[in-house]
Design a protein around this motif. Sequence first.
Motif, PDB file in Angstrom:
ATOM      1  N   LEU A 149       0.815  -1.211   0.000  1.00 23.21           N
ATOM      2  CA  LEU A 149       0.000   0.000   0.000  1.00 23.21           C
ATOM      3  C   LEU A 149       0.852   1.265   0.000  1.00 23.21           C
ATOM      4  N   GLY A 150       1.750   1.344  -0.965  1.00 25.49           N
ATOM      5  CA  GLY A 150       2.501   2.572  -1.184  1.00 25.49           C
ATOM      6  C   GLY A 150       3.711   2.763  -0.298  1.00 25.49           C
ATOM      7  N   THR A 151       3.698   2.210   0.914  1.00 26.53           N
ATOM      8  CA  THR A 151       4.836   2.296   1.828  1.00 26.53           C
ATOM      9  C   THR A 151       5.396   0.903   2.045  1.00 26.53           C
ATOM     10  N   ASN A 152       6.470   0.819   2.808  1.00 22.61           N
ATOM     11  CA  ASN A 152       7.124  -0.468   3.020  1.00 22.61           C
ATOM     12  C   ASN A 152       6.717  -1.124   4.334  1.00 22.61           C
ATOM     13  N   ASP A 153       5.629  -0.654   4.933  1.00 20.29           N
ATOM     14  CA  ASP A 153       5.211  -1.232   6.207  1.00 20.29           C
ATOM     15  C   ASP A 153       3.737  -1.632   6.250  1.00 20.29           C
ATOM     16  N   ARG A 154       3.024  -1.550   5.099  1.00 22.30           N
ATOM     17  CA  ARG A 154       1.617  -1.933   5.078  1.00 22.30           C
ATOM     18  C   ARG A 154       1.291  -2.658   3.771  1.00 22.30           C
ATOM     19  N   PHE A 155       0.435  -3.659   3.874  1.00 21.62           N
ATOM     20  CA  PHE A 155      -0.051  -4.337   2.675  1.00 21.62           C
ATOM     21  C   PHE A 155      -1.465  -4.847   2.940  1.00 21.62           C
ATOM     22  N   ILE A 156      -2.122  -5.261   1.848  1.00 26.56           N
ATOM     23  CA  ILE A 156      -3.506  -5.733   1.926  1.00 26.56           C
ATOM     24  C   ILE A 156      -3.577  -7.136   1.343  1.00 26.56           C
ATOM     25  N   SER A 157      -4.473  -7.961   1.869  1.00 31.07           N
ATOM     26  CA  SER A 157      -4.626  -9.330   1.370  1.00 31.07           C
ATOM     27  C   SER A 157      -6.112  -9.667   1.251  1.00 31.07           C
ATOM     28  N   GLY A 158      -6.405 -10.605   0.369  1.00 31.79           N
ATOM     29  CA  GLY A 158      -7.767 -11.098   0.201  1.00 31.79           C
ATOM     30  C   GLY A 158      -7.746 -12.593   0.010  1.00 31.79           C
ATOM     31  N   GLY A 159      -8.833 -13.260   0.400  1.00 36.77           N
ATOM     32  CA  GLY A 159      -8.868 -14.712   0.291  1.00 36.77           C
ATOM     33  C   GLY A 159     -10.252 -15.241  -0.009  1.00 36.77           C
ATOM     34  N   LEU A 160     -10.352 -16.556  -0.004  1.00 36.95           N
ATOM     35  CA  LEU A 160     -11.620 -17.217  -0.276  1.00 36.95           C
ATOM     36  C   LEU A 160     -12.519 -17.268   0.948  1.00 36.95           C
ATOM     37  N   ASP A 161     -12.072 -16.650   2.055  1.00 42.43           N
ATOM     38  CA  ASP A 161     -12.825 -16.665   3.309  1.00 42.43           C
ATOM     39  C   ASP A 161     -13.686 -15.423   3.501  1.00 42.43           C
ATOM     40  N   HIS A 162     -13.917 -14.679   2.426  1.00 42.75           N
ATOM     41  CA  HIS A 162     -14.739 -13.452   2.482  1.00 42.75           C
ATOM     42  C   HIS A 162     -14.083 -12.369   3.334  1.00 42.75           C
ATOM     43  N   LYS A 163     -12.754 -12.348   3.394  1.00 39.70           N
ATOM     44  CA  LYS A 163     -12.058 -11.336   4.180  1.00 39.70           C
ATOM     45  C   LYS A 163     -11.080 -10.539   3.324  1.00 39.70           C
ATOM     46  N   ILE A 164     -11.046  -9.231   3.562  1.00 35.66           N
ATOM     47  CA  ILE A 164      -9.989  -8.362   3.074  1.00 35.66           C
ATOM     48  C   ILE A 164      -9.335  -7.738   4.300  1.00 35.66           C
ATOM     49  N   ASN A 170       4.532  -5.661  11.090  1.00 35.54           N
ATOM     50  CA  ASN A 170       4.845  -6.269  12.388  1.00 35.54           C
ATOM     51  C   ASN A 170       3.862  -7.366  12.760  1.00 35.54           C
ATOM     52  N   GLY A 171       2.888  -7.629  11.877  1.00 37.33           N
ATOM     53  CA  GLY A 171       1.926  -8.697  12.100  1.00 37.33           C
ATOM     54  C   GLY A 171       0.571  -8.237  12.569  1.00 37.33           C
ATOM     55  N   ALA A 172       0.427  -6.965  12.905  1.00 38.11           N
ATOM     56  CA  ALA A 172      -0.834  -6.442  13.419  1.00 38.11           C
ATOM     57  C   ALA A 172      -1.834  -6.203  12.287  1.00 38.11           C
ATOM     58  N   ILE A 173      -3.103  -6.481  12.572  1.00 33.28           N
ATOM     59  CA  ILE A 173      -4.179  -6.184  11.630  1.00 33.28           C
ATOM     60  C   ILE A 173      -4.620  -4.746  11.840  1.00 33.28           C
ATOM     61  N   ILE A 174      -4.510  -3.932  10.788  1.00 31.41           N
ATOM     62  CA  ILE A 174      -4.903  -2.526  10.864  1.00 31.41           C
ATOM     63  C   ILE A 174      -6.406  -2.379  10.661  1.00 31.41           C
ATOM     64  N   LYS A 175      -6.925  -3.117   9.680  1.00 33.69           N
ATOM     65  CA  LYS A 175      -8.355  -3.031   9.381  1.00 33.69           C
ATOM     66  C   LYS A 175      -8.780  -4.299   8.658  1.00 33.69           C
ATOM     67  N   GLN A 176     -10.028  -4.681   8.848  1.00 37.41           N
ATOM     68  CA  GLN A 176     -10.564  -5.875   8.199  1.00 37.41           C
ATOM     69  C   GLN A 176     -12.016  -5.639   7.831  1.00 37.41           C
TER      70      GLN A 176
END
Length: 392
Positions: A149-164, A170-176
Amino acid sequence: MVPVHRMETLFGQALAYQCEVCKYHVRPANQGLYVDHTCPTSVFPQELQFNLKGHQDEVWYVAFSPDGRYLASGSRDKTCIIWSMDDFSIAHRLTGHEDEVAYIAWSPNSKYIVSASSDRTLRLWDVEAGANLQLFTGHDETVTSCKWLGTNDRFISGGLDHKIIIWNTNGAIIKQISSPRVHDLAVSADCSLLLVADEKTDIHAYDLATLTFMYSLNEPTEVMSMALSADARHCITGLRNGELHMWDLDARARVREFSGHTQGQYVIRCTFAGLDDRLVATGSEDGLLFVWNRNTGQLLARLRGHTKTINVCTWSDQAAALATASDDKTICIWPAFHGAPSHRSDPKAGPADSNEPEEISDDEEEEEEEGDDDKSMGSAARSSAASLDMAF
């Protein structure tokens, strides 16, 4: 009164138009004012130069680093490989996933990758050290896509479990948020737009800052993959029925169709390619790489180098090359023009023999279907650019 710098403006407009109508646009317009810009066929990706062998099973994903120095691949063999673009050697083999690696994303600074797996996890890797830095657990089914997501410390993921999920490194979830089952994700360069291809027939657009739904684009059949242009004005969708569509996102209208390739039950990831995204490319279940002119829809080439389904193709301006990955366990490198890093790394590499991209007749395609073993390295052997089988 003639405006200041009017002549310079007109020259710029003329050059922009020449680039717009260039059939094979893969190198900058630097011929000067005395001749019109055009990329000759000889600079277009048309010869297989390197065939990389290192995986023990189907290769499902491949991506160039933003600086063009590395290539990362993910496989059904549960590993990722970091390849050096200097000599096409294996820099690191990354192990840790317990199931197939379905997707890889490079950090903007080219120092890290995130790998997404069928084991329901993502992993963060240090590319130089070849070390696993973090394990991300939060998905309940296969993770199908991820993007920085533009910086080197955040990214986004999506899966077959209906989650983004938006993650901190560092492993923390920022938003879901809850979402449709995700087949693919795309993020604009300014991180304002998120596109989500669901498991059915829709592309969903979100305001990425708030993860607020904005609109949907509907396709006639299942969307298997998607790619977003660098300017975020267009996206292309790969469909289960073997069609490739381009959408104008401002008008929310389908503006072009590309066809000829074969796609059915497999995910085949398409891409924009060439300078300014002037080309469109995708693999095919018959092992061919298809390349079209984005503006006209004209099929420019059908290239052969693989013996089985091509799962993904990707382009790098910095490496000046296309890369493809296949069920035949290999990765093919297609240099765009001589002077690219892949040619500089091999002083013996010479110009391509053919002046036109190789076309394949229907008879040849039938012969290939009858005997995959006979075609395994056929096109690589015929290329005058040195082809290496990198077996490890």
